[in-house]
Write a protein that holds these residues in place. Structure first.
Motif, mmCIF file in Angstrom:
data_model
loop_
_atom_site.group_PDB
_atom_site.id
_atom_site.type_symbol
_atom_site.label_atom_id
_atom_site.label_comp_id
_atom_site.label_asym_id
_atom_site.label_seq_id
_atom_site.Cartn_x
_atom_site.Cartn_y
_atom_site.Cartn_z
ATOM 1 N N PHE A 189 3.570 5.224 -5.947
ATOM 2 C CA PHE A 189 3.299 5.068 -7.373
ATOM 3 C C PHE A 189 2.275 6.105 -7.829
ATOM 4 O O PHE A 189 2.444 6.744 -8.877
ATOM 5 N N ARG A 190 1.239 6.287 -7.038
ATOM 6 C CA ARG A 190 0.227 7.300 -7.347
ATOM 7 C C ARG A 190 0.851 8.695 -7.403
ATOM 8 O O ARG A 190 0.584 9.488 -8.313
ATOM 9 N N GLU A 191 1.704 8.984 -6.427
ATOM 10 C CA GLU A 191 2.394 10.276 -6.381
ATOM 11 C C GLU A 191 3.273 10.459 -7.611
ATOM 12 O O GLU A 191 3.340 11.546 -8.202
ATOM 13 N N ALA A 192 3.943 9.361 -8.006
ATOM 14 C CA ALA A 192 4.817 9.420 -9.183
ATOM 15 C C ALA A 192 4.021 9.718 -10.447
ATOM 16 O O ALA A 192 4.414 10.559 -11.267
ATOM 17 N N ILE A 193 2.894 9.038 -10.603
ATOM 18 C CA ILE A 193 2.075 9.200 -11.803
ATOM 19 C C ILE A 193 1.442 10.591 -11.862
ATOM 20 O O ILE A 193 1.277 11.170 -12.942
ATOM 21 N N MET A 194 1.132 11.135 -10.716
ATOM 22 C CA MET A 194 0.505 12.457 -10.680
ATOM 23 C C MET A 194 1.534 13.569 -10.802
ATOM 24 O O MET A 194 1.176 14.742 -10.969
ATOM 25 N N GLY A 195 2.822 13.233 -10.739
ATOM 26 C CA GLY A 195 3.875 14.232 -10.827
ATOM 27 C C GLY A 195 4.373 14.434 -12.241
ATOM 28 O O GLY A 195 3.703 14.085 -13.215
ATOM 29 N N THR A 196 5.569 14.965 -12.342
ATOM 30 C CA THR A 196 6.113 15.322 -13.657
ATOM 31 C C THR A 196 7.256 14.411 -14.108
ATOM 32 O O THR A 196 7.676 14.481 -15.254
ATOM 33 N N ASN A 197 7.756 13.567 -13.207
ATOM 34 C CA ASN A 197 8.862 12.680 -13.575
ATOM 35 C C ASN A 197 8.728 11.353 -12.830
ATOM 36 O O ASN A 197 9.389 11.118 -11.812
ATOM 37 N N THR A 227 6.437 -1.696 -13.114
ATOM 38 C CA THR A 227 5.811 -0.622 -13.893
ATOM 39 C C THR A 227 6.632 0.658 -13.829
ATOM 40 O O THR A 227 6.897 1.291 -14.856
ATOM 41 N N ILE A 228 7.034 1.041 -12.626
ATOM 42 C CA ILE A 228 7.787 2.287 -12.501
ATOM 43 C C ILE A 228 9.151 2.139 -13.179
ATOM 44 O O ILE A 228 9.708 3.115 -13.709
ATOM 45 N N SER A 229 9.695 0.910 -13.206
ATOM 46 C CA SER A 229 10.962 0.667 -13.914
ATOM 47 C C SER A 229 10.807 0.938 -15.403
ATOM 48 O O SER A 229 11.743 1.426 -16.050
ATOM 49 N N ARG A 230 9.645 0.634 -15.939
ATOM 50 C CA ARG A 230 9.419 0.855 -17.365
ATOM 51 C C ARG A 230 9.412 2.339 -17.717
ATOM 52 O O ARG A 230 9.819 2.724 -18.809
ATOM 53 N N TYR A 285 -5.258 7.742 -18.523
ATOM 54 C CA TYR A 285 -5.382 6.316 -18.231
ATOM 55 C C TYR A 285 -4.414 5.897 -17.130
ATOM 56 O O TYR A 285 -4.786 5.152 -16.206
ATOM 57 N N MET A 286 -3.193 6.376 -17.195
ATOM 58 C CA MET A 286 -2.210 6.064 -16.158
ATOM 59 C C MET A 286 -2.635 6.630 -14.806
ATOM 60 O O MET A 286 -2.491 5.981 -13.769
ATOM 61 N N ARG A 287 -3.161 7.861 -14.833
ATOM 62 C CA ARG A 287 -3.586 8.481 -13.576
ATOM 63 C C ARG A 287 -4.737 7.703 -12.945
ATOM 64 O O ARG A 287 -4.765 7.494 -11.729
ATOM 65 N N GLU A 288 -5.658 7.254 -13.782
ATOM 66 C CA GLU A 288 -6.773 6.455 -13.251
ATOM 67 C C GLU A 288 -6.285 5.089 -12.783
ATOM 68 O O GLU A 288 -6.754 4.563 -11.769
ATOM 69 N N PHE A 289 -5.349 4.499 -13.506
ATOM 70 C CA PHE A 289 -4.760 3.228 -13.091
ATOM 71 C C PHE A 289 -4.110 3.360 -11.717
ATOM 72 O O PHE A 289 -4.235 2.458 -10.865
ATOM 73 N N PHE A 319 0.831 -1.203 0.000
ATOM 74 C CA PHE A 319 0.000 0.000 0.000
ATOM 75 C C PHE A 319 0.866 1.254 0.000
ATOM 76 O O PHE A 319 0.577 2.226 -0.713
ATOM 77 N N LYS A 320 1.936 1.226 0.773
ATOM 78 C CA LYS A 320 2.865 2.365 0.786
ATOM 79 C C LYS A 320 3.478 2.566 -0.597
ATOM 80 O O LYS A 320 3.585 3.703 -1.086
#
Length: 205
Positions: A29-37, A93-96, A108-112, A23-24
């Motif tokens: 991951f959510r923070e990463a997707i919502m950010g810029t990098n 996923t984040i490695s990709r 789509y990524m943000r919703e995922f 969960f952490k």
């Protein structure tokens, strides 16, 4: 001759710690997707994936040491492996984002990322209930995780459909497809844990 008492292993607490660790990672991951990098979060999520591996090893070592376990040994092994798949999926996923050099996210990524975070949240709740043998209440979380997995399927289909109906740069389109599919596989991993929990509920409730 004195015999040393075998070490007591609290498998339920190890499950909870493993679910909380995922969960952490899902929050990061959510923070990463919502950010810029997104790729900048790789090391943090990798660190949590390493913690997840250690918890997995602790459970397996515990099984080797314990003569009595609160669930069937097969159930403990299956839950452990399926939980490990969840955090492995987040790390993969984040490695990709890193090695495919994807620096921007889309709707789509943000919703995922929200689907994955919510799925992991339900897993934590389910394992806390399992530790208290509140089997029937676990069902609510299983239903929610199944519903979220269906949402992940929808997001992957819609994302890939857009790639082929509105093609852009073929190399970038390939990267997007790879990311959508890997995120969907991670929602599958959450559902796999829920399926094992459901089989336990059916046998112990």
């Amino acid at each position: 001759m004195l015999f040393r008492k075998k070490e007591e292993i609290d498998f339920f607490q190890l499950f909870i710690r493993s679910a909380e660790n995922s969960f952490k990672a899902s929050n990061l991951f959510r923070e990463a997707i919502m950010g810029t990098n997104p790729a900048s979060y790789l090391s943090q999520i990798k660190e949590l994936e390493n913690i997840g591996d250690e918890l997995t090893h602790q459970i397996f070592r515990g099984l080797n040491k314990s003569q009595v376990s609160p669930l069937a040994r097969e159930d403990i092994m299956e839950l452990t492996l399926r939980l490990d798949d969840v955090i492995d999926g987040l790390e993969a996923t984040i490695s990709r984002f890193d090695y495919l050099n994807v620096q921007h996210t889309d709707k789509y990524m943000r919703e995922f990322s929200e689907v994955l975070m919510n799925s992991c949240d339900h897993l934590v709740s389910a394992f806390k209930l399992l530790s208290n043998k509140k089997y029937m209440q676990i069902k609510e979380h299983i239903v929610e995780i199944n519903s979220l997995e269906n949402e992940g399927d929808r997001l992957m289909r819609e994302g890939i459909r857009e790639i082929f109906t509105r093609p852009k740069d073929p190399y970038h389109d390939f990267k997007l497809k790879e990311l959508y599919e890997r995120m969907e596989q991670t929602t599958d991993a959450c559902e796999d844990v829920a399926n094992v929990l459901e089989s336990i509920v059916l046998r112990y409730a």
